[in-house]
Design an enzyme around this catalytic site. Sequence first.
Site, short mmCIF file in Angstrom:
data_model
loop_
_atom_site.label_atom_id
_atom_site.label_comp_id
_atom_site.label_asym_id
_atom_site.label_seq_id
_atom_site.Cartn_x
_atom_site.Cartn_y
_atom_site.Cartn_z
N ASN A 1 0.77 -1.21 0.03
CA ASN A 1 0.21 0.12 -0.09
C ASN A 1 0.89 1.34 0.02
O ASN A 1 0.42 2.30 -0.47
CB ASN A 1 -1.15 0.05 1.27
CG ASN A 1 -1.43 1.22 1.56
OD1 ASN A 1 -2.39 1.76 0.70
ND2 ASN A 1 -1.12 2.04 2.49
N TYR B 1 4.01 9.13 -11.82
CA TYR B 1 3.43 8.48 -11.00
C TYR B 1 2.62 7.52 -11.74
O TYR B 1 2.43 6.34 -11.25
CB TYR B 1 2.50 9.67 -10.19
CG TYR B 1 1.47 8.96 -9.18
CD1 TYR B 1 1.81 8.49 -8.09
CD2 TYR B 1 0.07 8.81 -9.50
CE1 TYR B 1 0.87 7.80 -7.06
CE2 TYR B 1 -0.86 8.41 -8.68
CZ TYR B 1 -0.41 7.89 -7.46
OH TYR B 1 -1.31 7.26 -6.67
N GLY B 2 1.82 7.98 -12.64
CA GLY B 2 0.98 6.90 -13.43
C GLY B 2 1.78 5.82 -14.02
O GLY B 2 1.20 4.79 -14.06
#
Length: 267
Positions: free
Chosen positions: A89, A154-155
């Site tokens: 996470n 980030y993507g």
Amino acid sequence: MDLNDRSILLTGAGSGIGRALALELARYSPRLALVGRRPGPLEEVAALVREKGGEAVVIPADLTAEGAPAQVVAAAREQLGGIDVLINNAGNVRAGRLEAIEESEVLAQIGLNLTAPILLTRAALPALRASGEGAVVNVSSGLGLLGMAFYATYGAAKAGIAHFGEALRRELHGEGVHVLNVFPGATDTPMMDSSDAQAQHGFDRESPEEVARATVEGLVAGELTVVRGESMVRMIAWNREDPAAVDRTLAAGKDELEKVVADHSSL
């Protein structure tokens, strides 16, 4: 999957979606290893887990440090007696035009969002196999399914961990380890505090508790993916059908989007 009395390694557990996941999982009386950079927030979450009837140990760590993923897994195995579920996470973000982002910021995003969970999973696989009913949960992002301006690195990292999860699921098919990919939309967490993007910019937010609940429900049900955010789901589907139309639509708000995400960083 039956989550009762399971040993679970959860990264990014001190706040946001990770904190919400720890408290949602506490309903199953698990043994949780909570991982994060700051001991204080982890201890607070651990205390709340214990109040709800679960067990919790705290493992402070910088997962991007050399050797840290293997060390964290070893510590969790020792303290929990094994690992049944690994939840990748932990994440970070730095928005902005690619040429305006420092090289160190590019590497930091790839390191925590992609490299660390791959190495954690690699180190945890022997324990997950030994569980007999193991699982890996990768918390990606809706932006791992839909490329968005000013979130290129980030993507890319979030798309990478999603593709990793899908490939690993097929690699482990029939071997006792399931893989679930989770794609949250914009979520009201500390990671979003520095962003001014709102629903009108395509970032309609939901609570971390809603994401955590959907994630745990997906894990129990044996789902392959969990995708959150109504507008994100619609945009992802539209992007598959007519990406050029999505380009044109997003272009109309590009200048405003650049302004509202200019300071978005959790590094």
